[in-house]
Design a protein around this motif. Sequence first.
Motif, PDB file in Angstrom:
ATOM      1  N   ARG A 215       0.853  -1.185   0.000  1.00  0.00           N
ATOM      2  CA  ARG A 215       0.000   0.000   0.000  1.00  0.00           C
ATOM      3  C   ARG A 215       0.892   1.240   0.000  1.00  0.00           C
ATOM      4  NH1 ARG A 215      -2.571   1.369   5.994  1.00  0.00           N
ATOM      5  NH2 ARG A 215      -0.779   0.698   7.260  1.00  0.00           N
ATOM      6  N   THR A 216       0.292   2.357  -0.341  1.00  0.00           N
ATOM      7  CA  THR A 216       0.981   3.640  -0.288  1.00  0.00           C
ATOM      8  C   THR A 216       0.215   4.566   0.648  1.00  0.00           C
ATOM      9  OG1 THR A 216      -0.214   4.493  -2.210  1.00  0.00           O
ATOM     10  CG2 THR A 216       1.899   3.416  -2.621  1.00  0.00           C
ATOM     11  N   ILE A 217       0.934   5.461   1.284  1.00  0.00           N
ATOM     12  CA  ILE A 217       0.346   6.462   2.173  1.00  0.00           C
ATOM     13  C   ILE A 217       0.798   7.825   1.678  1.00  0.00           C
ATOM     14  CG2 ILE A 217       0.241   7.337   4.538  1.00  0.00           C
ATOM     15  CD1 ILE A 217       0.803   4.490   5.505  1.00  0.00           C
ATOM     16  N   GLY A 218      -0.152   8.607   1.237  1.00  0.00           N
ATOM     17  CA  GLY A 218       0.142   9.874   0.585  1.00  0.00           C
ATOM     18  C   GLY A 218      -0.182   9.784  -0.884  1.00  0.00           C
ATOM     19  N   CYS A 219      -0.697  10.888  -1.416  1.00  0.00           N
ATOM     20  CA  CYS A 219      -1.150  10.859  -2.809  1.00  0.00           C
ATOM     21  C   CYS A 219      -0.011  10.973  -3.803  1.00  0.00           C
ATOM     22  CB  CYS A 219      -2.174  11.971  -3.045  1.00  0.00           C
ATOM     23  SG  CYS A 219      -1.494  13.645  -2.902  1.00  0.00           S
ATOM     24  N   GLY A 220       1.200  11.281  -3.344  1.00  0.00           N
ATOM     25  CA  GLY A 220       2.328  11.372  -4.255  1.00  0.00           C
ATOM     26  C   GLY A 220       2.531  12.738  -4.865  1.00  0.00           C
ATOM     27  N   VAL A 221       1.747  13.717  -4.443  1.00  0.00           N
ATOM     28  CA  VAL A 221       1.907  15.095  -4.920  1.00  0.00           C
ATOM     29  C   VAL A 221       2.560  15.909  -3.817  1.00  0.00           C
ATOM     30  CG1 VAL A 221       0.717  17.179  -5.700  1.00  0.00           C
ATOM     31  CG2 VAL A 221      -0.094  14.921  -6.429  1.00  0.00           C
ATOM     32  N   LYS A 222       3.618  16.619  -4.159  1.00  0.00           N
ATOM     33  CA  LYS A 222       4.341  17.415  -3.174  1.00  0.00           C
ATOM     34  C   LYS A 222       3.427  18.454  -2.538  1.00  0.00           C
ATOM     35  CE  LYS A 222       8.293  19.195  -4.468  1.00  0.00           C
ATOM     36  NZ  LYS A 222       9.313  20.117  -5.050  1.00  0.00           N
ATOM     37  N   GLY A 223       3.453  18.532  -1.207  1.00  0.00           N
ATOM     38  CA  GLY A 223       2.628  19.516  -0.523  1.00  0.00           C
ATOM     39  C   GLY A 223       2.454  19.145   0.931  1.00  0.00           C
ATOM     40  N   ALA A 225      -0.770  18.261   3.475  1.00  0.00           N
ATOM     41  CA  ALA A 225      -2.200  18.073   3.735  1.00  0.00           C
ATOM     42  C   ALA A 225      -2.361  16.850   4.608  1.00  0.00           C
ATOM     43  CB  ALA A 225      -2.985  17.907   2.432  1.00  0.00           C
ATOM     44  N   ASP A 226      -3.124  16.995   5.662  1.00  0.00           N
ATOM     45  CA  ASP A 226      -3.488  15.855   6.484  1.00  0.00           C
ATOM     46  C   ASP A 226      -4.700  15.159   5.861  1.00  0.00           C
ATOM     47  OD1 ASP A 226      -1.464  16.449   8.258  1.00  0.00           O
ATOM     48  OD2 ASP A 226      -2.752  17.609   9.597  1.00  0.00           O
ATOM     49  N   GLY A 227      -4.981  13.950   6.339  1.00  0.00           N
ATOM     50  CA  GLY A 227      -6.165  13.265   5.818  1.00  0.00           C
ATOM     51  C   GLY A 227      -5.944  11.784   5.683  1.00  0.00           C
ATOM     52  N   THR A 228      -6.602  11.189   4.733  1.00  0.00           N
ATOM     53  CA  THR A 228      -6.541   9.750   4.521  1.00  0.00           C
ATOM     54  C   THR A 228      -5.256   9.365   3.795  1.00  0.00           C
ATOM     55  OG1 THR A 228      -7.611   9.815   2.353  1.00  0.00           O
ATOM     56  CG2 THR A 228      -9.051   9.745   4.297  1.00  0.00           C
ATOM     57  N   ALA A 229      -5.029   8.060   3.702  1.00  0.00           N
ATOM     58  CA  ALA A 229      -3.855   7.575   2.978  1.00  0.00           C
ATOM     59  C   ALA A 229      -3.874   8.002   1.522  1.00  0.00           C
ATOM     60  CB  ALA A 229      -3.785   6.046   3.077  1.00  0.00           C
ATOM     61  N   GLU A 230      -5.069   8.205   0.978  1.00  0.00           N
ATOM     62  CA  GLU A 230      -5.194   8.571  -0.435  1.00  0.00           C
ATOM     63  C   GLU A 230      -5.055  10.066  -0.678  1.00  0.00           C
ATOM     64  OE1 GLU A 230      -7.439   6.711   1.220  1.00  0.00           O
ATOM     65  OE2 GLU A 230      -6.782   4.764   0.463  1.00  0.00           O
ATOM     66  N   THR A 231      -5.330  10.898   0.334  1.00  0.00           N
ATOM     67  CA  THR A 231      -5.362  12.350   0.112  1.00  0.00           C
ATOM     68  C   THR A 231      -4.220  13.108   0.779  1.00  0.00           C
ATOM     69  OG1 THR A 231      -6.789  12.721   2.044  1.00  0.00           O
ATOM     70  CG2 THR A 231      -7.868  12.283  -0.070  1.00  0.00           C
ATOM     71  N   ALA A 232      -3.548  12.512   1.752  1.00  0.00           N
ATOM     72  CA  ALA A 232      -2.497  13.224   2.490  1.00  0.00           C
ATOM     73  C   ALA A 232      -1.337  13.566   1.559  1.00  0.00           C
ATOM     74  CB  ALA A 232      -2.006  12.379   3.654  1.00  0.00           C
ATOM     75  N   LEU A 265       6.805  17.466  11.761  1.00  0.00           N
ATOM     76  CA  LEU A 265       6.672  16.071  12.142  1.00  0.00           C
ATOM     77  C   LEU A 265       5.241  15.651  11.854  1.00  0.00           C
ATOM     78  CD1 LEU A 265       8.543  16.004  15.584  1.00  0.00           C
ATOM     79  CD2 LEU A 265       9.460  15.463  13.319  1.00  0.00           C
ATOM     80  N   ARG A 266       5.086  14.471  11.264  1.00  0.00           N
ATOM     81  CA  ARG A 266       3.759  13.963  10.928  1.00  0.00           C
ATOM     82  C   ARG A 266       3.538  12.633  11.654  1.00  0.00           C
ATOM     83  NH1 ARG A 266       2.699  16.145   5.831  1.00  0.00           N
ATOM     84  NH2 ARG A 266       0.477  15.808   6.239  1.00  0.00           N
ATOM     85  N   GLY A 267       2.280  12.292  11.886  1.00  0.00           N
ATOM     86  CA  GLY A 267       1.922  11.034  12.523  1.00  0.00           C
ATOM     87  C   GLY A 267       1.063  10.199  11.596  1.00  0.00           C
ATOM     88  N   VAL A 268       1.300   8.889  11.577  1.00  0.00           N
ATOM     89  CA  VAL A 268       0.550   7.960  10.730  1.00  0.00           C
ATOM     90  C   VAL A 268      -0.055   6.871  11.609  1.00  0.00           C
ATOM     91  CG1 VAL A 268       0.694   6.229   8.903  1.00  0.00           C
ATOM     92  CG2 VAL A 268       1.959   8.370   8.688  1.00  0.00           C
ATOM     93  N   ARG A 269      -1.354   6.622  11.433  1.00  0.00           N
ATOM     94  CA  ARG A 269      -2.035   5.504  12.090  1.00  0.00           C
ATOM     95  C   ARG A 269      -2.029   4.330  11.121  1.00  0.00           C
ATOM     96  NH1 ARG A 269      -7.358   7.439  14.373  1.00  0.00           N
ATOM     97  NH2 ARG A 269      -8.084   7.264  12.207  1.00  0.00           N
ATOM     98  N   ASP A 272      -5.372   2.494   9.371  1.00  0.00           N
ATOM     99  CA  ASP A 272      -6.074   3.027   8.200  1.00  0.00           C
ATOM    100  C   ASP A 272      -5.209   3.945   7.341  1.00  0.00           C
ATOM    101  OD1 ASP A 272      -5.873   5.248   9.815  1.00  0.00           O
ATOM    102  OD2 ASP A 272      -8.035   5.546  10.057  1.00  0.00           O
ATOM    103  N   GLY A 273      -3.958   4.181   7.736  1.00  0.00           N
ATOM    104  CA  GLY A 273      -3.075   5.026   6.938  1.00  0.00           C
ATOM    105  C   GLY A 273      -3.342   6.513   7.052  1.00  0.00           C
ATOM    106  N   SER A 274      -4.166   6.916   8.001  1.00  0.00           N
ATOM    107  CA  SER A 274      -4.467   8.352   8.125  1.00  0.00           C
ATOM    108  C   SER A 274      -3.246   9.110   8.639  1.00  0.00           C
ATOM    109  CB  SER A 274      -5.654   8.560   9.067  1.00  0.00           C
ATOM    110  OG  SER A 274      -5.369   8.071  10.364  1.00  0.00           O
ATOM    111  N   VAL A 275      -3.156  10.378   8.230  1.00  0.00           N
ATOM    112  CA  VAL A 275      -1.985  11.213   8.491  1.00  0.00           C
ATOM    113  C   VAL A 275      -2.423  12.473   9.214  1.00  0.00           C
ATOM    114  CG1 VAL A 275      -0.064  12.487   7.443  1.00  0.00           C
ATOM    115  CG2 VAL A 275      -0.836  10.327   6.425  1.00  0.00           C
ATOM    116  N   ARG A 276      -1.646  12.894  10.217  1.00  0.00           N
ATOM    117  CA  ARG A 276      -1.912  14.154  10.908  1.00  0.00           C
ATOM    118  C   ARG A 276      -0.584  14.873  11.141  1.00  0.00           C
ATOM    119  NH1 ARG A 276      -4.043  11.846  16.617  1.00  0.00           N
ATOM    120  NH2 ARG A 276      -4.943  10.307  15.180  1.00  0.00           N
ATOM    121  N   THR A 277      -0.657  16.182  11.322  1.00  0.00           N
ATOM    122  CA  THR A 277       0.520  16.982  11.643  1.00  0.00           C
ATOM    123  C   THR A 277       0.680  17.042  13.155  1.00  0.00           C
ATOM    124  OG1 THR A 277       0.321  18.300   9.630  1.00  0.00           O
ATOM    125  CG2 THR A 277       1.601  19.253  11.432  1.00  0.00           C
ATOM    126  N   LEU A 278       1.898  16.780  13.626  1.00  0.00           N
ATOM    127  CA  LEU A 278       2.173  16.723  15.055  1.00  0.00           C
ATOM    128  C   LEU A 278       2.879  17.974  15.564  1.00  0.00           C
ATOM    129  CD1 LEU A 278       3.563  13.077  15.198  1.00  0.00           C
ATOM    130  CD2 LEU A 278       1.182  13.832  15.408  1.00  0.00           C
TER     131      LEU A 278
END
Length: 671
Positions: A215-223, A225-232, A265-269, A272-278
């Motif tokens: 699986r991948t975590i992050g949409c692969g576009v530089k930037g 954004a917090d959110g799901t594995a598909e949108t972060a 610093l970012r946090g990953v669960r 579900d692959g969700s991402v947040r800024t710490l």
Amino acid sequence: MDAPVGTAPHLRIRASELQGRGWLNTGGKTLGLEQLRGKIVLLDFWTFCCINCLHVIDELRPLEQEYSDVLVTVGVHSPKFEHEADPVALAAAVERYEIRHPVLDDPELLTWQAYAARAWPTLVVIDPEGYIVAHLSGEGHAAGLATLIPELIAEHEAKGTLHRGDGPYVAPAPTSGALRFPGKVLPLPNGRFLVSDTGHHRLVELGPDLQSVRRTIGCGVKGHADGTAETAQFNEPQGLTLLPDAVAAQAGYDVVIADSVNHRLRGVRLSDGSVRTLAGNGVQRLLEGGPARVDDDGAALTGGDLGLCPLEVALSSPWDVVWSAALNRVAVAMAGVHQIFGFDPATGQVTIVAGNGLEGLLDGPAGQAWFAQPSGLAEAPDGSIWVADSETSALRVLRFATPPPAQLGSSTGTNEPANVPKVRPGWEGAAGEVAVETAVGTGLFDFGFRDGAAEQARLQHPLGVTVLPDGSVAVADTYNGAVRRFDPVAGTLSTLARGLAEPSDVLLDSSGDIPLLIVVEANRHQLVRLPVPKEAQQVDEGAAQTQRPKTPVAPGALALQVRFSAPTGQKLDDRWGDPTQLKVSSTPPDLLTAGGGTSIGLHRTLTLSADVPEGVLHITARAAACDGPETADGQIPDHAACHLYQQDWGIPVLLDASGDTGLTLDLLGMD
């Protein structure tokens, strides 16, 4: 050049021609200043090992985009390390850092010398008529350039000397593959591996074969954004660490990520692959709404709680992270400010653990130690933290006076501390004190590929480190293309593997019948497993020093001046006294008989010994300025954005009775 840069601030100096071995990002064409006439040209003297240079590349991107029809940035690559002079390595670095302007390959430092550059990074602005109008050292100059460029546009449009149109940049062919310049690797409890896919700005979970993408975590576009594995979104993520189960359950996430270019610093669960800024406000080296004052001891914000909400703290290129039982928090290699930070997942508190922010190699109590771009961390079973200190080509270690038992959250997973003695026995500190020691490495400009006794051994810009079961330390010796092993009991360095393409991390894999090393081979865009040899190699390809032209100076009094003027729209932050500072030392120490140390002001008289034939002057200059004045009384407005300008120079000097009696450096100089 008609006169040396910096000697006559009001003399119009015509820019020297650009000389080097070749060009990148021009479609194979050779560029000269004549072809760039009519454009504003910004020369960026850089070397790809230098974190400050990478900061400048990112600082310049918005200006390059906004003024694409009139501004041409030319990266002049002037290598510090031997590996950086390899044209293949340079081409990979240009691709890795997504540099979208022409780059001159200057391995012999011809253009560096022509423009009297003395530090990485250095910027030189050339007007459309071919004259130098500004020279700046260090980073943080984007705001000043944003004011200067429109002034030059207006002046030269009025004169008819400005030519608009496309620049000479030609994009190279991109690299493809599942991974792109991967940075670090983390083993997961499920037997898989989480990799920072740095060049794709995402995380990738690989299967045990190190190839299949689960699986991948992050949409692969530089930037950002917090959110799901598909949108972060990430921006060149690097280090990763797994929190102990109890800490993760309380925090609500499992993995902490060093999101380097986002300065966060970012946090990953993992569930579900969700991402947040710490932690981190995303702004590098900018103090919002407060003074950018420099403390008397030479350290801004040294030690203790930074006292801000974690999302308001300014971080600077976090490069690696590791859970530390001794600290009961995450240790962070803060490469951009040459320090080790701490982050507490339970409270969000951010602290400075070690390093006073000055660049170099100096051991001692944590608050007084110097680092130089720490880039790799690993916790030993005894609680010590090993550090790959890349710019000093050194292996360092943080020792705790009272090491905690490993079972207190140690990421090693063992309850039996290894019998690892101190690198330099005899230090006894009070409970809770931290000391920094050097295992391998001698200075900011010393490197090589040499095994043997630690005092003579050499590395070249290491980025990764891990602790082996016997207490020895494996090092990803990046620019030597090798994995090295330091034995702290014997005090020796050896070679485990070589022939690798810029290994950026190394990990022990004990999942099989025999232990293996997993190596992140960044420039081949892959992870590889290597056997741990029963007998390590002994390599001696010599020790080296960074070679730069020596400045002839006369023994005795030397007048040191650092030029700095606050950019248009800013004012020196003098609310707490003189906002400028110099710190001066020398190698060898006997070179400097008077004038060393830290004090306010940017002028000082040094005294050089006649008995030392040559050496290096180490100079750090700082200046604090804030946006304004905009108030009627000329004072800095409340909540003004404040900027800390800093540059470290290592000036090689040759003592000569007929040499210069003055030394002028530019932190920000205008012609």
